[in-house]
Design a protein around this motif. Structure first.
Motif, mmCIF file in Angstrom:
data_model
loop_
_atom_site.group_PDB
_atom_site.id
_atom_site.type_symbol
_atom_site.label_atom_id
_atom_site.label_comp_id
_atom_site.label_asym_id
_atom_site.label_seq_id
_atom_site.Cartn_x
_atom_site.Cartn_y
_atom_site.Cartn_z
ATOM 1 N N MET A 1 8.962 5.052 5.802
ATOM 2 C CA MET A 1 9.565 4.688 4.515
ATOM 3 C C MET A 1 8.504 4.757 3.405
ATOM 4 S SD MET A 1 11.921 1.349 3.666
ATOM 5 C CE MET A 1 13.387 1.731 4.608
ATOM 6 N N CYS B 1 7.642 1.078 1.225
ATOM 7 C CA CYS B 1 7.999 -0.287 1.600
ATOM 8 C C CYS B 1 6.731 -0.965 2.092
ATOM 9 C CB CYS B 1 9.054 -0.262 2.700
ATOM 10 S SG CYS B 1 9.363 -1.906 3.365
ATOM 11 N N ALA C 1 15.846 -6.418 3.873
ATOM 12 C CA ALA C 1 15.115 -6.457 2.603
ATOM 13 C C ALA C 1 13.861 -5.589 2.721
ATOM 14 C CB ALA C 1 14.728 -7.888 2.270
ATOM 15 N N HIS C 2 13.521 -4.897 1.625
ATOM 16 C CA HIS C 2 12.309 -4.066 1.611
ATOM 17 C C HIS C 2 11.516 -4.348 0.332
ATOM 18 C CE1 HIS C 2 13.878 -1.717 4.946
ATOM 19 N NE2 HIS C 2 15.000 -1.532 4.274
ATOM 20 N N PRO C 3 10.228 -4.679 0.445
ATOM 21 C CA PRO C 3 9.390 -4.811 -0.753
ATOM 22 C C PRO C 3 8.881 -3.438 -1.195
ATOM 23 C CG PRO C 3 8.179 -5.513 1.207
ATOM 24 C CD PRO C 3 9.537 -5.079 1.676
ATOM 25 N N HIS D 1 7.639 -0.749 8.606
ATOM 26 C CA HIS D 1 8.627 0.191 8.060
ATOM 27 C C HIS D 1 7.928 1.425 7.474
ATOM 28 C CE1 HIS D 1 11.724 -3.305 7.303
ATOM 29 N NE2 HIS D 1 11.338 -3.211 8.553
ATOM 30 N N ILE E 1 6.617 -3.666 3.923
ATOM 31 C CA ILE E 1 6.689 -4.125 5.317
ATOM 32 C C ILE E 1 6.062 -2.972 6.082
ATOM 33 C CG2 ILE E 1 8.238 -4.633 7.253
ATOM 34 C CD1 ILE E 1 10.043 -6.081 5.292
#
Ligand SMILES: [Cu+2]
Length: 491
Positions: free
Chosen positions: A465, A455, A401-403, A460, A457
């Motif tokens: 990202m 992202c 999962a990526h916010p 990441h 996180i």
């Protein structure tokens, strides 16, 4: 059942400095408990909030000194990356229309900078400019002119230097920012006491030094509220409080549930909702915020849980008690709070003509990538026009999962996996689960310049990202669209 410390449990009035003083007194007596020492009998510790710095007559001036040092954190003396010696840093409180001046003093041995997450301000110059580095030993003066029509709500600040942001944030460097609404300034909403809850998930080695972040820490047992493990909040039966909650962890999705209570969400990511949302579980991605009304039920003790959260690829965080609500009996009948002054209508961006559609893909093949590329701050990935209404579909083509977070302008989520959804307001950070797509609409309002989407996180994003977008004046002969009513302002 252990009794709360005071009649109303409201020792937060004693304030952050009082706790620091007690900690110093304990340290002076030689009785300080170190990590790894035998645990003392459990005791009730009341939630303490960071000190607040308020604006005065339209101006807020604050100095934030970032440094790595020992401080009293999670019940013991440990290493942290602090703002002004505390974790979390001070809460800044200002109003739309104010000028906020922050002098950042870097006492780290590495560069840092300041991202004001959720501020709708220019992305360049000395405003929310994450492209600059403040070198070790350096000082930088930020100035944020908060637009008069800025949404009122909870935002936050944290370091955003590429490659080292995670280490600093994981070490504790974060603080809340509150923009008050007109109703709050007039006192119409003051009947609900307001608390800031900063959620973090650090971990230390046996000697109290910070561990570097690793994905394995998702299974660890450390989840903190305002730097405390399982602090208690005491309310009288029927009393309502507004909890302003920020997820300042680097990688934890928080799904919050308060035993025996439903929560009334009134805002997300600093954007007021148009109507209340009653819910059992409030989801807050890393970087996200939720503001909820909590109305104390029957007298008793209730746990605020961080429920297990599935990050994908077998990473599941455990069920933990974040905090405890002690509801005390009260003979005085209390009316439920009217949430209406806390709500705001917003412009439904689905009603506007669309200028452009884009698809943004987050992937993990050959690195943590945005649109198949690793971050390059010298490359502009997307050029957008000032005033344009755009629809972006964010595709998560990976097993984690990526916010997804974008700076400067918030957005309205319109579809999940192509299925329409009705959102009660805007956000600036949204969870995209593995193999999921999220469609959002936004308006690039008010400001030109270059900034980032990434992202949240942060390990990441540190690995690449991140995408760069530039907001440019509209093409030759085309006037910018007027800002739609209700986008970052009242209807
Ligand atoms: Cu990610």
């Amino acid at each position: 059942m252990a009794q709360p410390q005071t009649i109303d449990g409201d020792v937060t009035r004693r304030g952050f400095m009082g706790v620091a003083a007690s900690a110093a007194a304990v340290a002076g007596s030689g009785g300080l408990r170190h990590w790894g020492a035998p645990s003392p009998p459990p005791r009730v510790e009341s939630l303490v909030e960071p000190p607040r710095i308020h604006s005065w007559r339209g101006r807020l001036s604050a100095t934030l000194v970032i440094e790595e040092r020992e401080c009293f954190w999670a019940g013991a003396r440990r290493t942290a990356v602090t703002y002004n010696g505390g974790v979390p840093g001070p809460t800044l409180v200002a109003d739309p229309g104010d000028r906020v001046h922050v002098r950042l003093v870097n006492r780290l041995s590495t560069p840092t900078n300041l991202h004001t997450h959720g501020f709708h301000v220019p992305p360049g110059g000395n405003a929310d400019n994450v492209m600059i580095d403040v070198p070790a030993g350096g000082t930088f003066d930020y100035q944020f002119d908060i637009p008069r029509d800025h949404p009122a709500g909870l935002n936050w600040y944290h370091p955003h230097p590429h490659g080292d942001g995670s280490r600093q944030l994981f070490g504790g460097a974060a603080g809340a920012v509150i923009f008050r609404s007109e109703a709050e300034r007039r006192g119409a909403a003051a009947s609900a006491r307001d608390r800031v809850l900063v959620l973090q998930a650090p971990e230390w080695a046996a000697d109290g030094s910070l561990k570097p972040w690793s994905a394995n820490l998702l299974a660890s047992q450390v989840r903190l509220v305002n730097g405390q493990q399982n602090p208690h909040v005491a309310l009288k039966a029927g009393e309502t409080e507004r909890w302003r909650i920020v997820n300042a962890s680097v990688s934890d999705f928080f799904d919050l549930r308060l035993d025996g209570h439903r929560l009334t969400q009134i805002a997300a990511d600093g954007n007021p909702f148009s109507h209340t949302v009653e819910t059992d579980v409030v989801h807050i991605p890393p970087g996200g915020r939720a503001e909820v009304l909590v109305r104390a039920g029957a007298p008793g003790r209730y746990a605020l849980h961080a429920l297990p959260s599935d990050h994908g690829a077998g990473f599941v965080s455990p069920d933990l008690v974040l905090a405890t609500l002690d509801v005390l009996p009260d003979r005085r009948p209390r009316r439920a709070l009217n949430p209406q002054p806390l709500l705001e209508p917003f412009c439904d961006l689905r009603t506007l003509p669309l200028d452009k559609q884009r698809t943004i893909t987050m992937s993990m093949t050959g690195g943590f990538k945005m649109d198949g590329k690793l971050f390059d701050h010298d490359r502009v990935d997307h050029v957008v026009e000032l005033g344009a209404v755009e629809e972006w579909t964010i595709v998560n083509d990976s097993v984690l999962a990526h916010p997804f977070h974008i700076h400067v302008n918030p957005f309205q989520v319109t579809h999940v996996n192509g299925q329409p959804v009705d959102e009660p307001g805007y956000r600036d950070t949204v969870t995209v689960h593995p193999r999921q797509s999220i469609t959002l609409r936004t308006v690039f309002a008010d400001f030109t310049g270059t900034s980032l989407f990434h992202c949240h996180i942060t390990p990441h994003s540190d690995l690449g990202m991140v995408g760069v977008f530039e907001i440019v004046p509209p093409g030759e002969g085309r006037a910018p669209r007027p800002k739609p009513p209700g986008f970052l302002c009242r209807l």
